[in-house]
Design a protein around this motif. Structure first.
Motif, short mmCIF file in Angstrom:
data_model
loop_
_atom_site.label_atom_id
_atom_site.label_comp_id
_atom_site.label_asym_id
_atom_site.label_seq_id
_atom_site.Cartn_x
_atom_site.Cartn_y
_atom_site.Cartn_z
N GLN A 115 0.82 -1.19 0.00
CA GLN A 115 0.00 0.00 0.00
C GLN A 115 0.86 1.26 0.00
O GLN A 115 2.01 1.24 0.44
N TYR A 116 0.26 2.33 -0.50
CA TYR A 116 0.96 3.61 -0.52
C TYR A 116 -0.06 4.72 -0.35
O TYR A 116 -1.28 4.49 -0.50
N ARG A 117 0.43 5.91 -0.02
CA ARG A 117 -0.45 7.08 0.08
C ARG A 117 -0.31 7.91 -1.18
O ARG A 117 0.81 8.21 -1.65
N ASP A 118 -1.48 8.28 -1.73
CA ASP A 118 -1.43 9.14 -2.91
C ASP A 118 -1.21 10.59 -2.50
O ASP A 118 -0.98 10.90 -1.33
N GLY A 119 -1.29 11.49 -3.48
CA GLY A 119 -1.02 12.90 -3.19
C GLY A 119 -1.99 13.50 -2.19
O GLY A 119 -1.67 14.50 -1.53
N ASP A 120 -3.20 12.92 -2.07
CA ASP A 120 -4.19 13.43 -1.12
C ASP A 120 -4.10 12.73 0.23
O ASP A 120 -4.94 12.97 1.11
N VAL A 122 -4.55 9.51 0.74
CA VAL A 122 -5.42 8.34 0.80
C VAL A 122 -4.59 7.07 0.59
O VAL A 122 -3.76 7.01 -0.33
N ILE A 123 -4.80 6.06 1.45
CA ILE A 123 -4.06 4.80 1.32
C ILE A 123 -4.67 3.97 0.19
O ILE A 123 -5.88 3.71 0.17
N ARG A 124 -3.85 3.53 -0.73
CA ARG A 124 -4.32 2.75 -1.87
C ARG A 124 -3.46 1.50 -2.03
O ARG A 124 -2.30 1.46 -1.59
N ASP A 125 -4.06 0.47 -2.67
CA ASP A 125 -3.31 -0.74 -2.99
C ASP A 125 -2.51 -0.55 -4.26
O ASP A 125 -3.02 -0.01 -5.26
N ASN A 126 -1.27 -0.99 -4.23
CA ASN A 126 -0.43 -0.92 -5.42
C ASN A 126 -0.66 -2.22 -6.21
O ASN A 126 0.09 -3.18 -6.10
#
Length: 300
Positions: A115-120, A122-126
């Motif tokens: 997982q990573y955090r986008d520019g906002d 928000v945690i997202r799955d890679n």
């Protein structure tokens, strides 16, 4: 002469074609018409009697499900770990025999991504194939208990196996053919009892049988309102004492626990102490079985 014969045949065929739809119409009148043709069985005085019977039986089927979860670095390890968790439980329950306890198992796997955090923020799955961190395997067990005297022990065995989740125990009634036949016979008897009482109260006696309809639909035809218009029938008659002996024998058994099956080879199954510690009272509920029948008698 020949032309006259041809014309007569043509007119006859046209008349038959026009009459055919009229003969095939059902019902013979529209609801609300002033005059409604009565069915053939009402040409003479008759009495239509509906027999309604019901009986309460204990549910004879139970269902429960459970799932086991495992997370590993490879898909093979995750699947193997989940399967190992459920294998001992499946073997322990299968020891009762497929005629009493049926076990269905399945294993599904899915990837868990980094997982990573986008520019906002928000945690997202890679979700890339090269960014899979782990694999999650879920082994599901669905158990159908055909001998409900075993449900408490089966449920305790599942609990003692420490699954990730356990579903709610549900019950149903799967009536045997002999139960249905007995109830259908009682519906016929009930129809006759009701007809005899009605005729006696009206100062008449029953004559011969005009129609026997096990489905009960004939007696629901409302001629006065324009048939087929259907009216509700009377309350059902309880026939608790007519239940087949199999159901009563099950009731008398009071769900005494049967001897446990032999432990599966290789171990891993819950111990007898663990099963007993996890036991709960599970009483199968009562289910209502109903039937109806229609008998039409002539009146004397």
């Amino acid at each position: 002469m020949r032309a006259s014969l041809t014309r007569s045949l043509t007119l006859g065929l046209l008349a038959a074609a026009v009459a055919a739809p009229a003969l095939a119409q059902t019902p013979p009148a529209t609801i609300g018409d002033r005059y409604i043709p009565a069915p053939w069985w009402m040409r003479d005085p008759v009495i239509a009697s509906v027999g309604n019977v019901q009986v309460e039986l204990q549910a004879n089927r139970a269902f429960v499900s459970a799932s086991f979860q495992s997370v590993e670095r490879s898909v093979n390890d995750a699947s193997r770990a989940a399967a190992d968790q459920v294998r001992a439980l499946s073997q322990a329950l299968a020891g009762y025999g497929a005629d009493k306890v049926r076990v269905e198992t399945s294993v599904t796997t899915r990837p868990i991504y980094d997982q990573y955090r986008d520019g906002d923020g928000v945690i997202r799955d890679n979700t890339r194939a090269d960014r899979i961190a782990r694999y999650q395997a879920d082994a599901a067990v669905r158990v159908t208990v055909r001998d409900v005297a075993l449900i408490e022990r089966v449920y305790a065995t599942i609990v003692a196996s420490r699954p990730t989740s356990i579903g709610q125990v549900s019950f149903s009634l799967d009536p045997e053919n002999s139960w249905k036949a007995n109830l259908a016979a009682e519906a016929m008897k009930d129809a006759r009892r009701r007809a005899e009482a009605a005729a006696a109260n009206a100062g008449a006696t029953l004559g011969r049988v005009r129609i026997i309809d096990p489905s009960g639909r004939v007696c629901q035809t409302d001629v006065l309102a324009g048939w087929p218009s259907y009216a509700a029938s009377g309350p059902a008659t309880s026939v608790d004492e007519v239940v087949v002996t199999g159901a009563k024998a099950m009731e008398r058994a009071n769900f005494a626990p049967p001897p446990p099956p032999a432990a599966p080879a290789g171990g891993g199954a819950p111990s007898e102490d663990q099963i007993e510690a996890a036991r709960l009272a599970l009483q199968p509920p009562l289910q209502t079985l109903t039937d109806s029948a229609c008998i039409i008698y002539s009146l004397n």
